[in-house]
Design an enzyme around this catalytic site. Structure first.
Site, PDB file in Angstrom:
ATOM      1  CE  LYS A  13      -4.072  -1.991   2.253  1.00 17.61           C
ATOM      2  NZ  LYS A  13      -4.989  -1.894   3.404  1.00 17.61           N
ATOM      3  CG  ASP A  69     -11.044  -0.153   6.644  1.00 20.11           C
ATOM      4  OD1 ASP A  69     -10.087  -0.943   6.716  1.00 20.11           O
ATOM      5  OD2 ASP A  69     -12.188  -0.453   7.003  1.00 20.11           O
ATOM      6  CB  THR A  70      -9.818  -1.160   0.960  1.00 21.46           C
ATOM      7  OG1 THR A  70      -9.138   0.052   0.639  1.00 21.46           O
ATOM      8  CG2 THR A  70     -10.375  -1.777  -0.315  1.00 21.46           C
ATOM      9  CG  PHE A 149      -2.058  -6.146  -2.050  1.00 22.11           C
ATOM     10  CD1 PHE A 149      -2.955  -5.719  -1.093  1.00 22.11           C
ATOM     11  CD2 PHE A 149      -1.515  -5.201  -2.912  1.00 22.11           C
ATOM     12  CE1 PHE A 149      -3.319  -4.377  -0.994  1.00 22.11           C
ATOM     13  CE2 PHE A 149      -1.870  -3.859  -2.810  1.00 22.11           C
ATOM     14  CZ  PHE A 149      -2.766  -3.458  -1.856  1.00 22.11           C
TER      15      PHE A 149
END
Length: 193
Positions: A13, A69-70, A149
């Site tokens: 990330k 946040d995902t 990922f």
């Protein structure tokens, strides 16, 4: 060069966001500020989780920071795994186990519609700003590709015949949920440098 802390320990990330910032702002991770604790994620929504993590880092480490946040929201599973996407198969944050559980739960489902939804919470100068991104697509039946990922090998975005895991990092970032949210974050941060 100005730096800001990305409240994550995930080097994938950090790399993804750093690429989009094109060297204008240095991105530091949690390890860079000596934070090795697990950040709280006790909220019922993606936006609230992003906010909770960012405020935790800001308040405890006294730095400007952002957190994201995902969630992967699958229509046939009533929006699951959603806020639990990273720990869908348990607390270990195991990508393979998460994908295996998702594919098992999707067995026999004809409706494969899904979306990735990202919320970034930025805390700078003591104020919070949120940026969102969403990409629509579908869950395929078998994993394809080895880039990226998370759920990338089973998510095919609308308008493409390849999964996120079959795309280069640049191609994925140009259309992804995180890419959208980060571009909004970057545009905002550029007004601060």
């Amino acid at each position: 060069m100005q730096s800001i802390v990305f409240a994550t320990g995930n080097p994938n990330k950090i790399s993804e966001v750093s690429q989009l910032l094109e060297g204008k702002i240095e991105i530091r991770g949690l390890k860079d500020i000596g934070c090795d604790e697990v950040l709280p994620e006790t909220s019922p929504t993606i936006a609230a989780n992003a906010s909770e993590k960012a405020w935790y880092v800001h308040n405890n480490y006294k730095v400007d920071c952002f957190s994201e946040d995902t969630g992967l929201e699958v229509d046939a599973l009533n929006g699951e795994p959603g806020v639990y996407s990273a720990r869908y198969a348990g607390p270990a944050h195991d990508d393979e186990a998460n994908m295996s559980l998702l594919l098992a739960n999707m067995k026999g489902e004809e409706d494969r519609r899904a979306r990735f939804h990202t919320v970034i919470s930025l805390i700078i100068d003591g104020k919070e700003h949120q940026f969102e991104g969403t990409v629509e697509g579908q869950i395929i039946h078998h994993k394809k590709g080895n880039q990226g990922f998370g759920y990338d090998p089973v998510f095919m975005p609308d308008g493409f015949n390849r999964t996120f895991a079959q795309m280069s990092a640049e191609e994925k970032s140009s259309i992804s949920h995180r890419g959208q949210a980060v571009r909004k974050l970057v545009a905002f941060l550029k007004t601060k440098v």
